[in-house]
Design a protein around this motif. Structure first.
Motif, PDB file in Angstrom:
ATOM      1  N   LYS A  27       5.419  70.325  54.224  1.00 50.67           N
ATOM      2  CA  LYS A  27       5.859  70.862  55.503  1.00 50.67           C
ATOM      3  C   LYS A  27       5.754  72.374  55.475  1.00 50.67           C
ATOM      4  O   LYS A  27       6.026  73.000  54.452  1.00 50.67           O
ATOM      5  CB  LYS A  27       7.301  70.442  55.809  1.00 50.67           C
ATOM      6  N   SER A 173       9.075  67.887  64.592  1.00 48.78           N
ATOM      7  CA  SER A 173       7.851  67.395  63.954  1.00 48.78           C
ATOM      8  C   SER A 173       6.715  67.230  64.960  1.00 48.78           C
ATOM      9  O   SER A 173       5.545  67.408  64.611  1.00 48.78           O
ATOM     10  CB  SER A 173       8.116  66.070  63.237  1.00 48.78           C
ATOM     11  N   LYS A 177       3.055  68.884  64.556  1.00 49.90           N
ATOM     12  CA  LYS A 177       1.863  68.063  64.382  1.00 49.90           C
ATOM     13  C   LYS A 177       0.877  68.168  65.552  1.00 49.90           C
ATOM     14  O   LYS A 177      -0.337  68.132  65.335  1.00 49.90           O
ATOM     15  CB  LYS A 177       2.252  66.592  64.194  1.00 49.90           C
ATOM     16  N   TYR A 201      -2.394  67.107  63.849  1.00 46.92           N
ATOM     17  CA  TYR A 201      -2.487  67.321  62.402  1.00 46.92           C
ATOM     18  C   TYR A 201      -1.671  66.234  61.728  1.00 46.92           C
ATOM     19  O   TYR A 201      -0.466  66.130  61.923  1.00 46.92           O
ATOM     20  CB  TYR A 201      -1.951  68.696  62.028  1.00 46.92           C
ATOM     21  N   GLY A 202      -2.336  65.388  60.941  1.00 46.06           N
ATOM     22  CA  GLY A 202      -1.650  64.273  60.295  1.00 46.06           C
ATOM     23  C   GLY A 202      -1.553  63.081  61.235  1.00 46.06           C
ATOM     24  O   GLY A 202      -2.358  62.911  62.150  1.00 46.06           O
TER      25      GLY A 202
END
Length: 277
Positions: A27, A173, A177, A201-202
């Protein structure tokens, strides 16, 4: 003026100290310069960001899973593995951490699309005709380029980088992301549909996906979408108005996978063969 390269780092004296370790950034947390400087000068003091992100730091199979806290103005960062402590038991100063992290993200982004039905109306030809002419999504497909060009010009300067996500600003989050989300229209099977294209992202969890979907629905109904639908878009056939949202119960905002699954279910349904004996 000094034009030589300046690198802020440690110079080690003994060869054993040159060994590096594999550190995975689980993170990354951007902070203001003042907060970063406090952490940098007192890493062994309890820190709320470290204590709030203990699940992002652990050691296993020779790898340090770490938290990256970086200065969002100046760009430097600290890579931290706290071993469950609320302070930085293990840390390394990383010059230009923001640039390293953002470059990595840009090369590892995935695309996610939400689609929704459009409501499109044409301005009446006569001033005394109060009724707007509703255009079918099939007929409106010829206006795809005009609509997209208008949406691009309609985008505010502060939205150029992140689009709709510029207004999210929750620091959770989803904010981390979903790097950007932009509106457009696309033709699907001859029909014009509204689209939100996001760069992720992810992977989004189910909860994060629903949170992002609800945010986009709010933007389409009460935010950017509401502002857009009030502005005329010029076409060769006259001005039209485009709404990404309507109050019809059939309206929904679906991912491409969800739309494809729905189409597959429709195709596999048994046809009605009429009355049987």
């Amino acid at each position: 003026m000094n034009e030589k390269l300046i690198i802020n780092t440690n110079l080690l004296r003994k060869e054993p100290e040159f060994k590096t370790y594999t550190c995975v950034v689980e993170k990354a947390v951007p902070v203001p310069t003042e907060e970063f400087e406090r952490l940098k000068h007192a890493p062994m003091c309890n820190n709320h960001l470290i204590s709030e992100n203990l699940n992002s730091m652990w050691y296993g199979n020779g790898v340090h899973h770490s938290l990256l806290i970086y200065d969002k103005q100046q760009g430097d960062g600290l890579l931290i593995e706290s071993e469950g402590a609320p302070y930085a038991r293990y840390a390394q100063f990383i010059p230009n951490a923001k640039l390293l992290y953002e470059n990595h993200m840009q090369t590892h982004l995935q695309e996610l699309k939400f689609c929704c039905p459009l409501e499109i109306n044409r301005e009446p030809e006569c001033w005394y005709d109060e009724e707007y002419e509703k255009i079918s999504s099939y007929e409106a497909s010829v206006y795809e380029s005009e609509i997209n060009r208008f949406i691009e010009d309609f985008t505010m300067p502060e939205e150029k980088e992140r689009g709709l996500m510029n207004w999210y600003d929750k620091g959770n989050s989803v904010d981390e992301k979903v790097r950007s989300a932009f509106m457009s229209v696309e033709g699907r099977d001859g029909e014009l549909v509204g689209v939100i294209t996001a760069k992720i992202y992810g992977q989004l969890t189910e909860e994060e996906l629903e949170e992002f979907r609800l945010y986009c629905e709010g933007q389409l109904s009460d935010g950017v979408g509401e502002s857009l639908e009030q502005r005329p878009i010029k076409t060769p056939d006259g001005d039209i108005y485009v709404s990404f949202w309507n109050s019809d119960e059939s309206w929904s905002l679906q991912t491409e996978d969800e739309m494809n699954e729905g189409q597959s279910e429709d195709m596999t349904e048994e046809p009605d063969m009429g009355m049987t004996m």
